[in-house]
Design a protein around this motif. Structure first.
Motif, PDB file in Angstrom:
ATOM      1  N   ASN A  65       0.822  -1.087   0.063  1.00  0.00           N
ATOM      2  CA  ASN A  65       0.173   0.044   0.086  1.00  0.00           C
ATOM      3  C   ASN A  65       1.000   1.138   0.021  1.00  0.00           C
ATOM      4  O   ASN A  65       0.526   2.107  -0.688  1.00  0.00           O
ATOM      5  N   GLU A  66       2.033   1.172   0.536  1.00  0.00           N
ATOM      6  CA  GLU A  66       2.903   2.425   0.709  1.00  0.00           C
ATOM      7  C   GLU A  66       3.486   2.689  -0.817  1.00  0.00           C
ATOM      8  O   GLU A  66       3.592   3.601  -1.102  1.00  0.00           O
ATOM      9  N   LEU A  67       3.745   1.568  -1.187  1.00  0.00           N
ATOM     10  CA  LEU A  67       4.265   1.884  -2.736  1.00  0.00           C
ATOM     11  C   LEU A  67       3.182   2.340  -3.694  1.00  0.00           C
ATOM     12  O   LEU A  67       3.429   3.308  -4.414  1.00  0.00           O
ATOM     13  N   TYR A  68       1.989   1.979  -3.407  1.00  0.00           N
ATOM     14  CA  TYR A  68       0.840   2.256  -4.216  1.00  0.00           C
ATOM     15  C   TYR A  68       0.832   3.739  -4.149  1.00  0.00           C
ATOM     16  O   TYR A  68       0.557   4.706  -5.156  1.00  0.00           O
ATOM     17  N   GLU A  69       0.697   4.154  -2.914  1.00  0.00           N
ATOM     18  CA  GLU A  69       0.467   5.619  -2.330  1.00  0.00           C
ATOM     19  C   GLU A  69       1.835   6.687  -3.073  1.00  0.00           C
ATOM     20  O   GLU A  69       1.371   7.593  -3.449  1.00  0.00           O
ATOM     21  N   ASP A  70       3.068   6.189  -3.046  1.00  0.00           N
ATOM     22  CA  ASP A  70       4.038   6.899  -3.579  1.00  0.00           C
ATOM     23  C   ASP A  70       3.906   7.056  -4.985  1.00  0.00           C
ATOM     24  O   ASP A  70       4.282   8.179  -5.569  1.00  0.00           O
ATOM     25  N   LEU A 173      16.764  16.236 -10.203  1.00  0.00           N
ATOM     26  CA  LEU A 173      17.121  15.140  -9.295  1.00  0.00           C
ATOM     27  C   LEU A 173      16.977  13.896  -9.995  1.00  0.00           C
ATOM     28  O   LEU A 173      15.692  13.642 -10.014  1.00  0.00           O
ATOM     29  N   LEU A 174      18.037  13.190 -10.168  1.00  0.00           N
ATOM     30  CA  LEU A 174      17.752  11.626 -10.561  1.00  0.00           C
ATOM     31  C   LEU A 174      18.385  10.852  -9.574  1.00  0.00           C
ATOM     32  O   LEU A 174      19.349  10.693  -8.898  1.00  0.00           O
ATOM     33  N   VAL A 175      17.096   9.742  -9.136  1.00  0.00           N
ATOM     34  CA  VAL A 175      17.561   8.989  -8.127  1.00  0.00           C
ATOM     35  C   VAL A 175      17.664   7.607  -8.428  1.00  0.00           C
ATOM     36  O   VAL A 175      16.460   6.789  -8.801  1.00  0.00           O
ATOM     37  N   ALA A 176      18.768   7.125  -8.414  1.00  0.00           N
ATOM     38  CA  ALA A 176      19.047   5.732  -9.024  1.00  0.00           C
ATOM     39  C   ALA A 176      19.152   4.854  -7.662  1.00  0.00           C
ATOM     40  O   ALA A 176      20.186   4.178  -7.450  1.00  0.00           O
ATOM     41  N   MET A 177      17.866   4.445  -7.251  1.00  0.00           N
ATOM     42  CA  MET A 177      17.867   3.307  -6.272  1.00  0.00           C
ATOM     43  C   MET A 177      16.877   2.186  -6.581  1.00  0.00           C
ATOM     44  O   MET A 177      16.048   2.772  -7.468  1.00  0.00           O
ATOM     45  N   PRO A 178      16.585   1.273  -6.269  1.00  0.00           N
ATOM     46  CA  PRO A 178      15.671   0.347  -6.521  1.00  0.00           C
ATOM     47  C   PRO A 178      14.396   0.537  -5.890  1.00  0.00           C
ATOM     48  O   PRO A 178      14.150   1.331  -4.880  1.00  0.00           O
ATOM     49  N   THR A 179      13.178  -0.270  -6.351  1.00  0.00           N
ATOM     50  CA  THR A 179      11.887   0.121  -6.027  1.00  0.00           C
ATOM     51  C   THR A 179      11.853  -0.961  -4.587  1.00  0.00           C
ATOM     52  O   THR A 179      12.338  -1.919  -4.708  1.00  0.00           O
ATOM     53  N   THR A 186      11.583   9.744  -2.685  1.00  0.00           N
ATOM     54  CA  THR A 186      11.195  11.060  -3.209  1.00  0.00           C
ATOM     55  C   THR A 186       9.781  11.418  -3.114  1.00  0.00           C
ATOM     56  O   THR A 186       9.500  12.818  -2.853  1.00  0.00           O
ATOM     57  N   LYS A 187       8.856  10.555  -2.465  1.00  0.00           N
ATOM     58  CA  LYS A 187       7.605  10.850  -1.958  1.00  0.00           C
ATOM     59  C   LYS A 187       7.835  11.766  -0.693  1.00  0.00           C
ATOM     60  O   LYS A 187       7.166  12.685  -0.325  1.00  0.00           O
ATOM     61  N   HIS A 188       8.609  10.787   0.160  1.00  0.00           N
ATOM     62  CA  HIS A 188       8.792  11.470   1.595  1.00  0.00           C
ATOM     63  C   HIS A 188       9.402  12.864   1.639  1.00  0.00           C
ATOM     64  O   HIS A 188       9.183  13.825   2.800  1.00  0.00           O
ATOM     65  N   SER A 196      13.564  21.225  -9.517  1.00  0.00           N
ATOM     66  CA  SER A 196      12.040  21.144  -9.939  1.00  0.00           C
ATOM     67  C   SER A 196      11.468  19.860 -10.410  1.00  0.00           C
ATOM     68  O   SER A 196      10.481  19.392 -10.203  1.00  0.00           O
ATOM     69  N   PHE A 197      12.225  19.144 -11.290  1.00  0.00           N
ATOM     70  CA  PHE A 197      12.008  17.931 -11.846  1.00  0.00           C
ATOM     71  C   PHE A 197      12.664  16.755 -11.003  1.00  0.00           C
ATOM     72  O   PHE A 197      14.105  16.595 -10.941  1.00  0.00           O
ATOM     73  N   VAL A 198      12.129  15.789 -10.325  1.00  0.00           N
ATOM     74  CA  VAL A 198      12.348  14.768  -9.540  1.00  0.00           C
ATOM     75  C   VAL A 198      11.997  13.581 -10.208  1.00  0.00           C
ATOM     76  O   VAL A 198      10.854  13.172 -10.364  1.00  0.00           O
ATOM     77  N   MET A 199      12.963  12.582 -10.146  1.00  0.00           N
ATOM     78  CA  MET A 199      12.486  11.246 -10.910  1.00  0.00           C
ATOM     79  C   MET A 199      13.400  10.416 -10.425  1.00  0.00           C
ATOM     80  O   MET A 199      14.538  10.547 -10.098  1.00  0.00           O
ATOM     81  N   GLY A 200      12.816   9.078 -10.293  1.00  0.00           N
ATOM     82  CA  GLY A 200      13.520   7.894  -9.990  1.00  0.00           C
ATOM     83  C   GLY A 200      13.913   7.312 -11.102  1.00  0.00           C
ATOM     84  O   GLY A 200      13.073   7.274 -12.224  1.00  0.00           O
ATOM     85  N   VAL A 201      15.084   6.855 -11.251  1.00  0.00           N
ATOM     86  CA  VAL A 201      15.756   6.193 -12.553  1.00  0.00           C
ATOM     87  C   VAL A 201      16.303   4.738 -12.302  1.00  0.00           C
ATOM     88  O   VAL A 201      16.845   4.133 -13.122  1.00  0.00           O
ATOM     89  N   GLY A 202      16.029   4.064 -11.096  1.00  0.00           N
ATOM     90  CA  GLY A 202      16.349   2.847 -10.834  1.00  0.00           C
ATOM     91  C   GLY A 202      17.550   2.404 -11.254  1.00  0.00           C
ATOM     92  O   GLY A 202      18.718   2.961 -10.662  1.00  0.00           O
ATOM     93  N   GLY A 203      17.939   1.422 -12.102  1.00  0.00           N
ATOM     94  CA  GLY A 203      19.238   0.985 -12.486  1.00  0.00           C
ATOM     95  C   GLY A 203      19.818   1.644 -13.857  1.00  0.00           C
ATOM     96  O   GLY A 203      20.735   1.193 -14.249  1.00  0.00           O
ATOM     97  N   SER A 204      19.228   2.767 -14.104  1.00  0.00           N
ATOM     98  CA  SER A 204      19.704   3.509 -15.347  1.00  0.00           C
ATOM     99  C   SER A 204      21.084   3.940 -15.367  1.00  0.00           C
ATOM    100  O   SER A 204      21.977   4.052 -16.314  1.00  0.00           O
TER     101      SER A 204
END
Length: 268
Positions: A65-70, A173-179, A186-188, A196-204
């Motif tokens: 549920n936390e991931l869904y909300e994020d 901000l590019l956040v290269a961390m796992p789900t 990023t949500k917290h 201004s632009f914040v995104m998760g990029v996983g293993g990119s």
């Protein structure tokens, strides 16, 4: 005058393109539209929180549920993965194309160099991070990296890292961390983060640095990029992909069955 323009161009577009597939929110956007949104956010210095969904994330959102909300509270939710693209279309959800996180990242580097925006790189191992910065110096010599920090830190260090990001005056901000770690971070901190632009990029970062090879274009086109990844690290990845792909196939088959019954006027 800029603020109403942003609200109309970005928020109006996003509201009109928001869809739902297997209870997950998605936006029916092209890559061009997505990059225009990122450009607009950085140009007008207005926050835009971006995530992508793939097969694994849709499966995990249903039991976390936390991931869904994020994910659901993000401003932009792109479809990353052929499985989600094809599944959505089968269920009558019109999605124009796959917009993968790694491709957004590549395009974002070009956009930042062209417009003078500064990215902050957060995540991955230190040697991978250094490899990304080294390649950026070759690929985008005019690009200024606002700052960088590897992804190995404790929860009590997060406040200092957010302060470091904000002090860098980064535009994105590019956040290269796992789900689900990157979605949680990023949500917290989205209200505190100044980029201004914040995104998760996983293993990119692993791909860009050359640590991990990306599947050739034709393998991406036929939706077998996941199999290419398994072939590189079979012991670590085979079970993960097997379980999530099987769960997704079951979810999709149930959704298609329910759609067929509803079209026939049969109550669920």
């Amino acid at each position: 005058m800029n603020e109403p323009e942003f609200v109309w161009a970005s928020h109006g577009l996003l509201a009109s393109r928001r869809r739902e597939f297997l209870s997950a929110p998605i936006h029916a956007l092209t890559m061009v539209e997505t990059m225009e949104l990122a450009d607009e956010a950085m140009r007008l210095k207005r926050p835009l929180h971006h995530v992508v969904v793939n097969v694994a994330k849709i499966v995990n959102m249903r039991k976390n549920n936390e991931l869904y909300e994020d994910v659901a509270t993000a401003d932009v939710v792109n479809v990353d993965g052929k499985g989600v693209l094809w599944g959505a279309r089968l269920c009558g959800v019109a999605v124009p194309e796959r917009v993968s996180g790694v491709d957004i990242m590549f395009n974002l580097f070009s956009l930042c160099e062209e417009r003078g925006y500064k990215p902050f790189l957060l995540g991955a191992e230190q040697d991978v991070l250094e490899g990304v910065i080294d390649r950026l110096g070759r690929d985008h010599p005019k690009l200024v990296v606002a700052g960088a920090r590897n992804g190995y830190f404790k929860a009590e260090e997060e406040a200092a890292i957010v302060a470091q990001i904000n002090a860098s005056e980064a535009d994105c901000l590019l956040v290269a961390m796992p789900t689900p770690r990157k979605e949680r971070f990023t949500k917290h901190y989205r209200a505190e983060l100044r980029p201004s632009f914040v995104m998760g990029v996983g293993g990119s970062f692993d791909v860009y640095s050359g640590k991990v090879a990306r599947a050739p274009k034709f393998i991406q086109a036929i939706g077998m990029e996941w199999l290419f990844r398994v072939a590189q690290e079979p012991k670590r990845l085979w079970r993960r992909y097997y379980e999530t792909n099987a769960a997704y196939a079951l979810l999709l088959s149930r959704e298609l069955w329910d759609l067929r019954r509803r079209r026939r006027g049969i109550a669920p």
